[in-house]
Scaffold this motif. Structure first.
Motif, PDB file in Angstrom:
ATOM      1  N   LEU A  80       0.844  -1.188   0.000  1.00 17.72           N
ATOM      2  CA  LEU A  80       0.000   0.000   0.000  1.00 17.72           C
ATOM      3  C   LEU A  80       0.884   1.245   0.000  1.00 17.72           C
ATOM      4  O   LEU A  80       2.050   1.189   0.407  1.00 17.72           O
ATOM      5  CB  LEU A  80      -0.914   0.012   1.225  1.00 17.72           C
ATOM      6  N   PRO A  81       0.345   2.380  -0.418  1.00 15.86           N
ATOM      7  CA  PRO A  81       1.152   3.602  -0.454  1.00 15.86           C
ATOM      8  C   PRO A  81       1.638   4.011   0.931  1.00 15.86           C
ATOM      9  O   PRO A  81       1.035   3.652   1.954  1.00 15.86           O
ATOM     10  CB  PRO A  81       0.182   4.649  -1.031  1.00 15.86           C
ATOM     11  N   GLU A  82       2.703   4.743   0.963  1.00 14.94           N
ATOM     12  CA  GLU A  82       3.235   5.284   2.213  1.00 14.94           C
ATOM     13  C   GLU A  82       2.138   6.078   2.924  1.00 14.94           C
ATOM     14  O   GLU A  82       1.452   6.905   2.328  1.00 14.94           O
ATOM     15  CB  GLU A  82       4.426   6.206   1.921  1.00 14.94           C
ATOM     16  N   GLY A  83       1.960   5.794   4.219  1.00 14.58           N
ATOM     17  CA  GLY A  83       0.972   6.502   5.019  1.00 14.58           C
ATOM     18  C   GLY A  83      -0.429   5.946   4.936  1.00 14.58           C
ATOM     19  O   GLY A  83      -1.332   6.429   5.634  1.00 14.58           O
ATOM     20  N   ALA A  84      -0.656   4.920   4.114  1.00 17.68           N
ATOM     21  CA  ALA A  84      -1.993   4.341   4.001  1.00 17.68           C
ATOM     22  C   ALA A  84      -2.389   3.648   5.289  1.00 17.68           C
ATOM     23  O   ALA A  84      -1.562   3.010   5.953  1.00 17.68           O
ATOM     24  CB  ALA A  84      -2.040   3.351   2.836  1.00 17.68           C
ATOM     25  N   ARG A  85      -3.627   3.757   5.643  1.00 17.21           N
ATOM     26  CA  ARG A  85      -4.138   3.077   6.826  1.00 17.21           C
ATOM     27  C   ARG A  85      -4.635   1.692   6.433  1.00 17.21           C
ATOM     28  O   ARG A  85      -5.208   1.501   5.368  1.00 17.21           O
ATOM     29  CB  ARG A  85      -5.265   3.877   7.468  1.00 17.21           C
ATOM     30  N   GLY A  86      -4.407   0.752   7.317  1.00 15.14           N
ATOM     31  CA  GLY A  86      -4.857  -0.603   7.089  1.00 15.14           C
ATOM     32  C   GLY A  86      -5.027  -1.301   8.422  1.00 15.14           C
ATOM     33  O   GLY A  86      -5.154  -0.672   9.467  1.00 15.14           O
ATOM     34  N   ILE A  87      -4.994  -2.632   8.388  1.00 15.41           N
ATOM     35  CA  ILE A  87      -5.152  -3.456   9.587  1.00 15.41           C
ATOM     36  C   ILE A  87      -3.825  -4.143   9.877  1.00 15.41           C
ATOM     37  O   ILE A  87      -3.296  -4.873   9.022  1.00 15.41           O
ATOM     38  CB  ILE A  87      -6.252  -4.521   9.384  1.00 15.41           C
ATOM     39  N   ALA A  88      -3.267  -3.899  11.050  1.00 13.04           N
ATOM     40  CA  ALA A  88      -2.037  -4.579  11.459  1.00 13.04           C
ATOM     41  C   ALA A  88      -2.393  -5.898  12.148  1.00 13.04           C
ATOM     42  O   ALA A  88      -3.421  -6.007  12.812  1.00 13.04           O
ATOM     43  CB  ALA A  88      -1.230  -3.696  12.407  1.00 13.04           C
ATOM     44  N   LEU A  89      -1.530  -6.894  11.979  1.00 16.57           N
ATOM     45  CA  LEU A  89      -1.778  -8.191  12.599  1.00 16.57           C
ATOM     46  C   LEU A  89      -0.460  -8.941  12.763  1.00 16.57           C
ATOM     47  O   LEU A  89       0.186  -9.281  11.772  1.00 16.57           O
ATOM     48  CB  LEU A  89      -2.752  -9.006  11.744  1.00 16.57           C
ATOM     49  N   HIS A  90      -0.056  -9.172  14.010  1.00 15.90           N
ATOM     50  CA  HIS A  90       1.201  -9.843  14.312  1.00 15.90           C
ATOM     51  C   HIS A  90       2.354  -9.118  13.608  1.00 15.90           C
ATOM     52  O   HIS A  90       2.579  -7.946  13.837  1.00 15.90           O
ATOM     53  CB  HIS A  90       1.136 -11.327  13.933  1.00 15.90           C
ATOM     54  N   GLU A  91       3.065  -9.821  12.710  1.00 12.34           N
ATOM     55  CA  GLU A  91       4.198  -9.214  12.014  1.00 12.34           C
ATOM     56  C   GLU A  91       3.779  -8.374  10.811  1.00 12.34           C
ATOM     57  O   GLU A  91       4.604  -7.685  10.209  1.00 12.34           O
ATOM     58  CB  GLU A  91       5.158 -10.314  11.518  1.00 12.34           C
ATOM     59  N   ALA A  92       2.495  -8.440  10.476  1.00 14.01           N
ATOM     60  CA  ALA A  92       2.006  -7.725   9.296  1.00 14.01           C
ATOM     61  C   ALA A  92       1.685  -6.286   9.662  1.00 14.01           C
ATOM     62  O   ALA A  92       0.801  -6.029  10.486  1.00 14.01           O
ATOM     63  CB  ALA A  92       0.769  -8.413   8.728  1.00 14.01           C
ATOM     64  N   SER A  93       2.377  -5.354   9.049  1.00 11.48           N
ATOM     65  CA  SER A  93       2.089  -3.941   9.257  1.00 11.48           C
ATOM     66  C   SER A  93       0.782  -3.585   8.569  1.00 11.48           C
ATOM     67  O   SER A  93       0.255  -4.368   7.758  1.00 11.48           O
ATOM     68  CB  SER A  93       3.226  -3.094   8.687  1.00 11.48           C
ATOM     69  N   PRO A  94       0.215  -2.422   8.854  1.00 14.44           N
ATOM     70  CA  PRO A  94      -1.039  -2.039   8.188  1.00 14.44           C
ATOM     71  C   PRO A  94      -0.947  -2.014   6.667  1.00 14.44           C
ATOM     72  O   PRO A  94      -1.966  -2.190   5.988  1.00 14.44           O
ATOM     73  CB  PRO A  94      -1.313  -0.635   8.742  1.00 14.44           C
ATOM     74  N   ARG A  95       0.250  -1.818   6.122  1.00 11.37           N
ATOM     75  CA  ARG A  95       0.408  -1.732   4.670  1.00 11.37           C
ATOM     76  C   ARG A  95       0.776  -3.069   4.032  1.00 11.37           C
ATOM     77  O   ARG A  95       0.912  -3.151   2.818  1.00 11.37           O
ATOM     78  CB  ARG A  95       1.489  -0.711   4.320  1.00 11.37           C
ATOM     79  N   ALA A  96       0.936  -4.110   4.847  1.00 12.44           N
ATOM     80  CA  ALA A  96       1.510  -5.364   4.351  1.00 12.44           C
ATOM     81  C   ALA A  96       0.451  -6.438   4.122  1.00 12.44           C
ATOM     82  O   ALA A  96      -0.498  -6.582   4.899  1.00 12.44           O
ATOM     83  CB  ALA A  96       2.559  -5.872   5.327  1.00 12.44           C
ATOM     84  N   PHE A  97       0.668  -7.205   3.057  1.00  9.77           N
ATOM     85  CA  PHE A  97      -0.161  -8.364   2.748  1.00  9.77           C
ATOM     86  C   PHE A  97       0.727  -9.496   2.260  1.00  9.77           C
ATOM     87  O   PHE A  97       1.807  -9.266   1.716  1.00  9.77           O
ATOM     88  CB  PHE A  97      -1.194  -8.023   1.663  1.00  9.77           C
ATOM     89  N   ARG A  98       0.229 -10.710   2.471  1.00  8.79           N
ATOM     90  CA  ARG A  98       0.934 -11.875   1.930  1.00  8.79           C
ATOM     91  C   ARG A  98       0.844 -11.851   0.410  1.00  8.79           C
ATOM     92  O   ARG A  98      -0.185 -11.493  -0.162  1.00  8.79           O
ATOM     93  CB  ARG A  98       0.292 -13.158   2.461  1.00  8.79           C
ATOM     94  N   THR A  99       1.924 -12.226  -0.238  1.00  4.97           N
ATOM     95  CA  THR A  99       1.928 -12.320  -1.697  1.00  4.97           C
ATOM     96  C   THR A  99       0.879 -13.330  -2.151  1.00  4.97           C
ATOM     97  O   THR A  99       0.944 -14.508  -1.798  1.00  4.97           O
ATOM     98  CB  THR A  99       3.299 -12.741  -2.223  1.00  4.97           C
ATOM     99  N   ALA A 100      -0.070 -12.870  -2.908  1.00  2.70           N
ATOM    100  CA  ALA A 100      -1.127 -13.761  -3.386  1.00  2.70           C
ATOM    101  C   ALA A 100      -0.582 -14.694  -4.455  1.00  2.70           C
ATOM    102  O   ALA A 100       0.128 -14.253  -5.367  1.00  2.70           O
ATOM    103  CB  ALA A 100      -2.277 -12.946  -3.947  1.00  2.70           C
ATOM    104  N   PRO A 101      -0.893 -16.006  -4.396  1.00  2.00           N
ATOM    105  CA  PRO A 101      -0.505 -16.908  -5.483  1.00  2.00           C
ATOM    106  C   PRO A 101      -1.139 -16.470  -6.798  1.00  2.00           C
ATOM    107  O   PRO A 101      -2.254 -15.949  -6.820  1.00  2.00           O
ATOM    108  CB  PRO A 101      -1.055 -18.265  -5.031  1.00  2.00           C
ATOM    109  N   LEU A 102      -0.433 -16.687  -7.884  1.00  4.61           N
ATOM    110  CA  LEU A 102      -0.932 -16.266  -9.191  1.00  4.61           C
ATOM    111  C   LEU A 102      -1.442 -17.420 -10.047  1.00  4.61           C
ATOM    112  O   LEU A 102      -1.987 -17.169 -11.135  1.00  4.61           O
ATOM    113  CB  LEU A 102       0.167 -15.512  -9.956  1.00  4.61           C
TER     114      LEU A 102
END
Length: 777
Positions: free
Chosen positions: A701-723
């Motif tokens: 996500l862009p710098e400063g974007a708000r999201g949901i943090a969870l454990h080691e995942a920052s608000p801007r972070a998501f697991r790489t989705a399989p393609l």
């Protein structure tokens, strides 16, 4: 002849094996209109059949924000709310929705929301649409089936009014009365609030999808599949101006007015030709084909008559072409205080509902206007008001007598489509290696467990089985069905996550980050944490191939992490280390470590089920505060569901243009996509898989974007989705905001910004090659 005697005579005549009428004064039953549920009427012309097929395809086609979805919506396609047992039907409780009103001090009320509907989602601003501040009354609705409604449109007003007895002149305790829509006798909707099939379709399109349309022009109205003569203009939504009756709002858009919205997509968002095909599809849906009665059914028919059910569920009503055996008088009846939803529509008061037609009823549960009944027997026992005497007679009957009556109801069409979900027990599903089928490496026992688990995955869970008290779905399949059972879900099934932002700091709400869609209690909205000030959508993910991702050793996932970006490539990658030392690998935030935990988490978080404990597993709850004894699902069912998910085949490559795809693979590497979307993994058994994911967390996500943090995942972070299989799982990204792969790539930011910029700089040919490559996976 009294009304009851007339209807009893109609019953005895029209259920004869010949079904040809009793005598010269008795019209024959209408013919050429009955068929399997979801099929086209046999009397349809070739041109009508072509329109029917186009309309069915439109009913199943998802809308996107780019094609007009929103700005407020509950669903993205007609068929997602009318899919039980197939397109044109009703839906499980996961498709329940809310009507909203403001009750005024003078006792009157006005619509709130969108024409009296409270949409759950919105495409702009916070994902969860807030209630209008003035709303003080909510009512739950379960989608209504469409089978045979074109025939219902042909029933004459006189036939309906002949059964009205608003003052109960005959003293039988039943006082049915008509509702009116713009001067015509209403016949569609839970409160007979709508007279026009066109309006019945345009209303939900706007109220539930945000799709605008104009009324059909006269030339298309005249081409619709309805007969000339009495009732035809009624079915088209034509007006008469005798001042008799009022417009019934709530779930109805006035068909003589265009509707508009402000979502940036030009209005109307549905063309007149497409609207014509949708209306034609609905009009041409066959009426459910009744069965010849066996001994139990004949006894059940007699009990149905003797208990007084025919007072409302009149067997047949007259149309210009013959008697229509829908088992409804299409009138309003007071159903008592327990079913009162407080929502008036036209002349219908809160406790009044239209008599629901009973043809095909066995296949379209859950039952009643809000879907509160798990079984037909429960539905009968929940009748009150004018139906109290019939209900009490049923309650006093023996179990065998009740079963006979239910058998009679089952004979009224659709029995062959009955299932515990959407998959029938005799449907073995796709073959090994196919999408939605089992992995090719499963042995016979593994494949058998997979097939059994598929039924458990598909099965709807009822209120009496512990569904809720808060839930998003009533079956695993509810959110994972596209393009096959076990796949992804449309944007209309997005769940909502909530969080609290105090300045630059994220806090998880006390009740957790899930903001549920539904409550098992009727006529209420699922609560959210009142401190929450951030809401975002979560798109249901495809489950294909998860058993293979589970087999990747945790040590290898950790080995790919580079949280400090030591190699200087701008891509960090963080392993989701859970508090108990396990590594997460499933879910948008990689917060679930195994498929055993994945099943437990979903059964509790999405369905509200209390689970039995399992050694070594910590996800899910083992007790809740509803009235159903815990646990609410057994280990056998949990194990079966997990076996299905673990056994799902990975999407096979789908080559179409090998030369373009080969060039696209080169582009994919050159622009840096493999920095996160790792192409292949070698499993311990020697198998190589190509899921195109590193299973790590990346800030995209862009710098400063708000999201949901969870454990080691920052608000801007998501697991790489399989393609693998990505082309089959639109819309894309964690919130489904991207309708196309091109949009999804362009919306990558953070660690993926360099790659997104590189893709934007490609010439059109190279971009096309890249998309061709992705579509081939």
């Amino acid at each position: 002849m009294s009304r009851l005697k007339a209807t009893v005579r109609s019953l005895s005549c029209l259920t004869m094996a010949a079904l040809v009428g009793c005598g010269d004064d008795e019209p024959a039953r209408i013919e050429g209109v009955f068929g399997p549920l979801g099929s086209v009427r046999p009397d349809a012309t070739d041109a009508q059949r072509a329109s029917f097929e186009r309309g069915r395809e439109l009913a199943m086609r998802p809308f996107t924000p780019a094609t007009g979805l929103g700005p407020h919506f509950n669903t993205s396609a007609c068929a997602t709310c009318h899919n039980r047992p197939l397109t044109g039907g009703s839906a499980g409780r996961y498709r329940n929705f809310l009507l909203s009103r403001q009750e005024l001090p003078d006792g009157s009320s006005v619509d709130t929301g969108v024409n009296g509907v409270h949409p759950f989602l919105q495409s702009e601003g916070p994902a969860r649409r807030p209630l209008d501040p003035e709303t003080n009354r909510l009512a739950t609705r379960n989608p209504i089936p469409f089978f045979g409604i074109g025939i219902v449109a042909e029933i004459t007003e006189a036939a309906i009014m002949a059964h009205a007895d608003p003052d109960d002149v005959d003293g039988d305790g039943v006082s049915g009365r008509a509702n009116f829509d713009r001067g015509f006798v209403g016949r569609f909707g839970r409160k007979a609030q709508t007279v026009s099939i066109e309006g019945f379709i345009r209303g939900p399109l706007f109220n539930h999808l945000g799709i605008t349309s104009d009324p059909l022009p006269d030339d298309l109205k005249d081409a619709l599949p309805v007969p000339s003569g009495p009732g035809s203009r009624t079915s088209l939504g034509g007006l008469r101006t005798d001042g008799f009756g009022t417009t019934a709002r709530g779930q109805a858009a006035a068909p003589d007015e265009p509707n508009e919205d402000e979502d940036g997509v030009p209005d109307p968002e549905l063309s007149s030709d497409d609207l014509f095909d949708l209306v034609s599809f609905s009009m041409l849906l066959a009426a459910p084909q009744p069965e010849a009665l066996g001994p139990d059914g004949e006894r059940g028919r007699d009990r149905f008559r003797d208990m007084g059910c025919l007072s409302c569920h009149v067997e047949a009503l007259e149309s210009p072409r013959g008697m229509v055996p829908l088992y409804s008088d299409l009138l309003l009846h007071d159903m008592g205080p327990e079913l009162d939803d407080g929502i008036p529509m036209g002349r219908a008061q809160g406790s009044e509902f239209r008599t629901q037609p009973l043809w095909g009823v066995v296949a379209t549960g859950p039952w009643l206007h809000d879907g509160r009944a798990d079984t037909l027997e429960q539905a009968i026992l929940l009748h009150g008001g004018e139906a109290q005497a019939a209900r009490d007679a049923f309650a006093a009957a023996t179990a065998a007598e009740r079963a006979e009556l239910v058998e009679f109801l089952a004979s009224l069409g659709g029995r062959e489509m009955v299932s515990e979900g959407l998959v029938r027990a005799d449907d073995v599903g796709p073959a090994k290696g196919e999408l939605g089928g089992p992995r090719a490496d499963l042995d016979a026992a593994g494949e058998a467990a997979f097939r059994s688990g598929r039924l458990a995955f598909d099965r709807n869970h009822g209120l009496s089985e512990g569904l809720g008290p808060r839930f998003n779905g009533d079956a695993c399949r509810a959110c994972h069905s596209e393009p096959a059972v076990g796949g992804a879900g449309p944007i209309g099934l997005n769940v909502v996550r909530q969080g609290i932002w105090d300045g630059a700091v994220f806090r998880e709400p006390v009740m957790g980050t899930m903001a549920h869609r539904l409550l098992s209690a009727s006529d209420a909205r699922a609560p959210y944490d009142m401190e929450s000030n951030h809401f975002e959508m979560r798109q249901p993910q495809s489950l294909f191939g998860l058993g293979l991702l589970e087999a990747i050793p945790a040590s290898e996932i950790r080995a790919g992490a580079d949280p400090q970006d030591l190699d200087g490539d701008g891509i960090r990658g963080v392993a989701q280390e859970l508090p108990d030392g396990r590594i997460g690998r499933f879910g948008w935030k990689a917060d679930v470590p195994s498929l055993d935990e994945f099943t437990r988490d979903a059964l509790t978080m999405e369905m509200g089920l209390a689970l039995p404990p399992q050694a070594g597993l910590t996800f899910g709850i083992t007790a809740d505060d509803d009235d159903v004894p815990d646990p609410e699902i057994g280990l056998e069912a949990i194990t079966a569901i997990t076996a299905f998910v673990r056994g799902l085949a990975a999407p096979a490559p789908r080559p179409d243009d090998p030369e373009a795809e080969a060039r696209g693979a080169v582009v994919f590497r050159e622009v840096g996509c493999e920095g996160c979307h790792q192409a292949s993994w070698d499993l311990p058994g020697g198998e190589t898989i190509r899921p195109y994911t590193d299973l790590l967390l990346h800030e995209v996500l862009p710098e400063g974007a708000r999201g949901i943090a969870l454990h080691e995942a920052s608000p801007r972070a998501f697991r790489t989705a399989p393609l693998w299989g990505v082309a089959l799982t639109a819309p894309f990204l964690h919130d489904g905001r991207a309708a196309t792969l091109e949009e999804a790539i362009a919306l990558h930011d953070g660690e993926a910004a360099t790659s997104a910029t590189a893709v934007s700089a490609l010439d059109a040919s190279a971009r096309a090659d890249l998309i061709a490559f992705l579509r081939s996976l």
